[in-house]
Design a protein around this motif. Structure first.
Motif, PDB file in Angstrom:
ATOM      1  N   LYS A 139      62.903   9.840 107.450  1.00 30.54           N
ATOM      2  CA  LYS A 139      62.866   9.815 108.914  1.00 30.54           C
ATOM      3  C   LYS A 139      64.054  10.548 109.514  1.00 30.54           C
ATOM      4  CE  LYS A 139      61.919   6.702 112.769  1.00 30.54           C
ATOM      5  NZ  LYS A 139      61.664   5.294 113.173  1.00 30.54           N
ATOM      6  N   ALA A 140      65.186  10.500 108.802  1.00 31.07           N
ATOM      7  CA  ALA A 140      66.375  11.201 109.275  1.00 31.07           C
ATOM      8  C   ALA A 140      66.212  12.711 109.227  1.00 31.07           C
ATOM      9  CB  ALA A 140      67.588  10.788 108.436  1.00 31.07           C
ATOM     10  N   ALA A 141      65.183  13.176 108.494  1.00 29.56           N
ATOM     11  CA  ALA A 141      64.929  14.617 108.393  1.00 29.56           C
ATOM     12  C   ALA A 141      63.785  15.054 109.300  1.00 29.56           C
ATOM     13  CB  ALA A 141      64.612  14.986 106.943  1.00 29.56           C
ATOM     14  N   TYR A 142      62.644  14.323 109.270  1.00 32.04           N
ATOM     15  CA  TYR A 142      61.476  14.840 109.983  1.00 32.04           C
ATOM     16  C   TYR A 142      61.553  14.654 111.500  1.00 32.04           C
ATOM     17  CZ  TYR A 142      59.262  10.109 109.926  1.00 32.04           C
ATOM     18  OH  TYR A 142      58.959   8.781 110.084  1.00 32.04           O
ATOM     19  N   VAL A 143      62.273  13.638 111.970  1.00 32.92           N
ATOM     20  CA  VAL A 143      62.419  13.482 113.426  1.00 32.92           C
ATOM     21  C   VAL A 143      63.244  14.637 114.019  1.00 32.92           C
ATOM     22  CG1 VAL A 143      63.375  12.054 115.288  1.00 32.92           C
ATOM     23  CG2 VAL A 143      62.054  10.987 113.439  1.00 32.92           C
ATOM     24  N   PRO A 144      64.409  14.970 113.433  1.00 33.92           N
ATOM     25  CA  PRO A 144      65.144  16.148 113.942  1.00 33.92           C
ATOM     26  C   PRO A 144      64.354  17.454 113.806  1.00 33.92           C
ATOM     27  CG  PRO A 144      66.611  14.781 112.635  1.00 33.92           C
ATOM     28  CD  PRO A 144      65.234  14.226 112.447  1.00 33.92           C
ATOM     29  N   MET A 145      63.493  17.565 112.784  1.00 32.45           N
ATOM     30  CA  MET A 145      62.671  18.763 112.642  1.00 32.45           C
ATOM     31  C   MET A 145      61.735  18.919 113.832  1.00 32.45           C
ATOM     32  SD  MET A 145      61.825  18.529 108.544  1.00 32.45           S
ATOM     33  CE  MET A 145      60.565  19.814 108.558  1.00 32.45           C
ATOM     34  N   ALA A 146      61.115  17.802 114.233  1.00 35.73           N
ATOM     35  CA  ALA A 146      60.214  17.849 115.386  1.00 35.73           C
ATOM     36  C   ALA A 146      60.988  18.118 116.673  1.00 35.73           C
ATOM     37  CB  ALA A 146      59.432  16.533 115.488  1.00 35.73           C
ATOM     38  N   VAL A 147      62.121  17.456 116.816  1.00 32.81           N
ATOM     39  CA  VAL A 147      62.938  17.647 118.025  1.00 32.81           C
ATOM     40  C   VAL A 147      63.408  19.093 118.135  1.00 32.81           C
ATOM     41  CG1 VAL A 147      65.116  17.025 119.140  1.00 32.81           C
ATOM     42  CG2 VAL A 147      63.695  15.240 118.127  1.00 32.81           C
ATOM     43  N   SER A 148      63.807  19.681 117.002  1.00 30.06           N
ATOM     44  CA  SER A 148      64.260  21.077 117.026  1.00 30.06           C
ATOM     45  C   SER A 148      63.117  22.027 117.381  1.00 30.06           C
ATOM     46  CB  SER A 148      64.872  21.463 115.671  1.00 30.06           C
ATOM     47  OG  SER A 148      63.902  21.408 114.638  1.00 30.06           O
ATOM     48  N   SER A 149      61.891  21.692 116.995  1.00 28.37           N
ATOM     49  CA  SER A 149      60.731  22.511 117.370  1.00 28.37           C
ATOM     50  C   SER A 149      60.566  22.540 118.884  1.00 28.37           C
ATOM     51  CB  SER A 149      59.458  21.959 116.717  1.00 28.37           C
ATOM     52  OG  SER A 149      59.534  21.984 115.324  1.00 28.37           O
ATOM     53  N   TRP A 150      60.647  21.352 119.502  1.00 31.18           N
ATOM     54  CA  TRP A 150      60.535  21.271 120.959  1.00 31.18           C
ATOM     55  C   TRP A 150      61.705  21.981 121.636  1.00 31.18           C
ATOM     56  CZ3 TRP A 150      56.525  19.434 123.832  1.00 31.18           C
ATOM     57  CH2 TRP A 150      55.541  18.705 123.154  1.00 31.18           C
ATOM     58  N   ALA A 151      62.911  21.770 121.110  1.00 33.15           N
ATOM     59  CA  ALA A 151      64.093  22.389 121.717  1.00 33.15           C
ATOM     60  C   ALA A 151      64.021  23.910 121.653  1.00 33.15           C
ATOM     61  CB  ALA A 151      65.358  21.891 121.007  1.00 33.15           C
ATOM     62  N   ALA A 152      63.565  24.439 120.515  1.00 36.26           N
ATOM     63  CA  ALA A 152      63.463  25.897 120.373  1.00 36.26           C
ATOM     64  C   ALA A 152      62.427  26.467 121.329  1.00 36.26           C
ATOM     65  CB  ALA A 152      63.098  26.251 118.931  1.00 36.26           C
ATOM     66  N   GLY A 153      61.274  25.806 121.419  1.00 39.41           N
ATOM     67  CA  GLY A 153      60.217  26.280 122.314  1.00 39.41           C
ATOM     68  C   GLY A 153      60.631  26.237 123.772  1.00 39.41           C
ATOM     69  N   ILE A 154      61.297  25.154 124.173  1.00 43.38           N
ATOM     70  CA  ILE A 154      61.736  25.018 125.569  1.00 43.38           C
ATOM     71  C   ILE A 154      62.826  26.039 125.896  1.00 43.38           C
ATOM     72  CG2 ILE A 154      62.961  23.483 127.158  1.00 43.38           C
ATOM     73  CD1 ILE A 154      61.433  21.147 125.812  1.00 43.38           C
ATOM     74  N   THR A 155      63.763  26.232 124.965  1.00 46.82           N
ATOM     75  CA  THR A 155      64.839  27.215 125.186  1.00 46.82           C
ATOM     76  C   THR A 155      64.273  28.617 125.357  1.00 46.82           C
ATOM     77  OG1 THR A 155      66.388  25.893 123.867  1.00 46.82           O
ATOM     78  CG2 THR A 155      66.937  28.223 124.221  1.00 46.82           C
ATOM     79  N   ASN A 156      63.330  28.994 124.490  1.00 45.14           N
ATOM     80  CA  ASN A 156      62.696  30.308 124.604  1.00 45.14           C
ATOM     81  C   ASN A 156      61.978  30.456 125.941  1.00 45.14           C
ATOM     82  OD1 ASN A 156      61.497  32.887 123.586  1.00 45.14           O
ATOM     83  ND2 ASN A 156      59.624  31.696 123.677  1.00 45.14           N
ATOM     84  N   SER A 157      61.303  29.395 126.358  1.00 45.74           N
ATOM     85  CA  SER A 157      60.565  29.452 127.621  1.00 45.74           C
ATOM     86  C   SER A 157      61.497  29.593 128.813  1.00 45.74           C
ATOM     87  CB  SER A 157      59.710  28.187 127.778  1.00 45.74           C
ATOM     88  OG  SER A 157      58.894  28.274 128.921  1.00 45.74           O
ATOM     89  N   VAL A 158      62.641  28.899 128.767  1.00 46.86           N
ATOM     90  CA  VAL A 158      63.623  29.027 129.851  1.00 46.86           C
ATOM     91  C   VAL A 158      64.088  30.475 129.970  1.00 46.86           C
ATOM     92  CG1 VAL A 158      65.980  28.428 130.553  1.00 46.86           C
ATOM     93  CG2 VAL A 158      64.421  26.633 129.774  1.00 46.86           C
TER      94      VAL A 158
END
Length: 319
Positions: A139-158
Motif C-alpha cells: 500500500k505504501a507503493a501503489y497509493v503514491p503511484m496513483a497519486v503521482s499519476s493524478w499529479a502528473a496529469g493535472i500539472t501537464n494540464s495546468v
C-alpha cells in the motif's frame, strides 16, 4: 494582413459541433445520452465494488477504481456540454468555462495514460515476480503511484491550458469542434503558437510515447514469463489476469492512433466529409472508451463479476 491588429478581448467562443447537420443532432443526442448513462452506471458500480468488497482491496483493483473514477470525470467534463449543444441553436461557451473544460479534459486524458502504465507495472510484478509482489506492490507503493499519476496529469494540464488561454484570439471565435479541444482553440490564436506546439510535443512524448513504450516492454516480459509456464492451464490463468488491462490499452491507444494518424484529404469535398468524420470519431472516442472499460473488466474478470453479484444479492436482501 497582420492578424494581431484584429484582436480584441474574447468573452466567449462559439462551438460549431454538428451545426451543419441539424438532423444528426437529435439522433446523436439520444445516442450519446444513453452511452453517458451507461458510463456513469458501469463505472459507478466498479467504484462501489472495489470499495465495498474486501476481496478487491488489492493494487490492481485500487488502480481499476481510480480508472473508473477518472473515466466518469473525463466524460462529465465534456458530455453535458455536448448534449446541451445538440439542443441549443447558438452554441456558446464563456472564456472561463472553456478554460475549465479544456483543463479537465487534458488532466483526465494525461492521467489515464500514466495510470495505464502503472497498471501494466502491477501486472508485470504479479506475473514475473509473484513472490515479491506483496512487498513491491504494498500500500505504501501503489497509493503514491496513483497519486503521482493524478499529479502528473493535472500539472501537464495546468501548463497546456495556461499557455493556450493566455494567447490573444481574433476573428469570430468559432471553434470547429464540440468542445474546447486545444488544437481547435489554437487555430483561433492571433499570435505565434510555437511555444504551445513545442510544449505539446514534449507532453506527447512524456504522456503518450513513454507510457506506450513502458507498457510494451512490460508485456514483452509478461508474455515471455507466461510462455515458460509448463501447463496450459497455468498459462491461461496467468494471461487471464492481464487480458482485461491489455484490451483496455489496445482500445485506448488504438483509438488515439486512428484519430491522429490517418491521412488528411486534399479534396475540398473530401475535406468536408473528413471534417465530419473527425468530429464523430473524436466524439465517440470521448464516450466509447470510458463505456467499454467497465464492460471489459466485468466480462473478463471473475472477481469483479463475483463482487457485482454479491452487491446485487445484498441489495435484494435489504430491499
Amino acid at each position: 494582413m497582420n492578424r494581431s491588429n484584429e484582436t480584441s478581448p474574447v468573452m466567449g467562443f462559439i462551438l460549431l459541433g454538428l451545426s451543419a447537420h441539424p438532423k444528426l443532432e437529435k439522433t446523436f443526442f439520444v445516442l450519446i445520452l444513453l452511452m453517458y448513462l451507461v458510463i456513469l452506471l458501469g463505472n459507478g458500480v466498479l467504484i462501489l465494488v472495489t470499495i465495498l468488497d474486501s476481496r478487491l482491496h488489492t493494487p490492481m483493483y485500487f488502480f481499476l477504481g481510480n480508472l473508473s473514477f477518472l473515466d466518469s470525470c473525463y466524460t462529465t467534463s465534456s458530455v453535458p456540454l455536448i448534449l446541451d449543444s445538440f439542443l441549443t441553436p447558438r452554441k456558446t461557451i464563456s472564456f472561463s468555462a472553456c478554460a475549465v473544460q479544456m483543463f479537465l479534459s487534458f488532466a483526465m486524458g494525461a492521467t489515464e495514460c500514466v495510470l495505464l502504465s502503472m497498471m501494466a507495472f502491477d501486472r508485470y510484478v504479479a506475473i514475473c515476480n509473484p513472490l515479491r509482489y506483496p512487498v513491491v506492490m504494498s500500500k505504501a507503493a501503489y497509493v503514491p503511484m496513483a497519486v503521482s499519476s493524478w499529479a502528473a496529469g493535472i500539472t501537464n494540464s495546468v501548463v497546456q491550458t495556461s499557455l493556450a488561454m493566455r494567447l490573444p484570439f481574433c476573428g469570430d471565435s468559432v471553434i470547429n469542434h464540440f468542445t474546447c479541444e486545444i488544437l481547435a482553440v489554437l487555430k483561433l490564436a492571433c499570435a505565434d503558437i510555437s511555444i504551445n506546439v513545442i510544449s505539446m510535443v514534449v507532453a506527447n512524448m512524456i504522456f503518450l510515447a513513454l507510457p506506450v513504450l513502458f507498457i510494451f516492454v512490460s508485456y514483452v516480459f509478461i508474455l515471455a514469463t507466461i510462455l515458460r509456464i509448463p501447463s496450459a492451464e497455468g498459462r491461461r490463468k496467468a494471461f487471464s489476469t492481464c487480458s482485461a488491462h491489455l484490451t483496455v490499452v489496445v482500445v485506448f491507444y488504438g483509438t488515439i492512433l486512428f484519430m491522429y494518424g490517418k491521412p488528411k484529404s486534399k479534396d475540398p469535398l473530401g475535406a468536408d466529409k473528413q471534417d465530419l468524420a473527425d468530429k464523430l470519431i473524436s466524439l465517440f472516442y470521448g464516450v466509447v472508451t470510458p463505456m467499454l472499460n467497465p464492460i471489459i473488466y466485468s466480462l473478463r474478470n471473475k472477481d469483479v463479476k463475483a463482487a457485482v453479484r454479491n452487491l446485487v444479492a445484498q441489495k435484494h436482501l435489504t430491499a
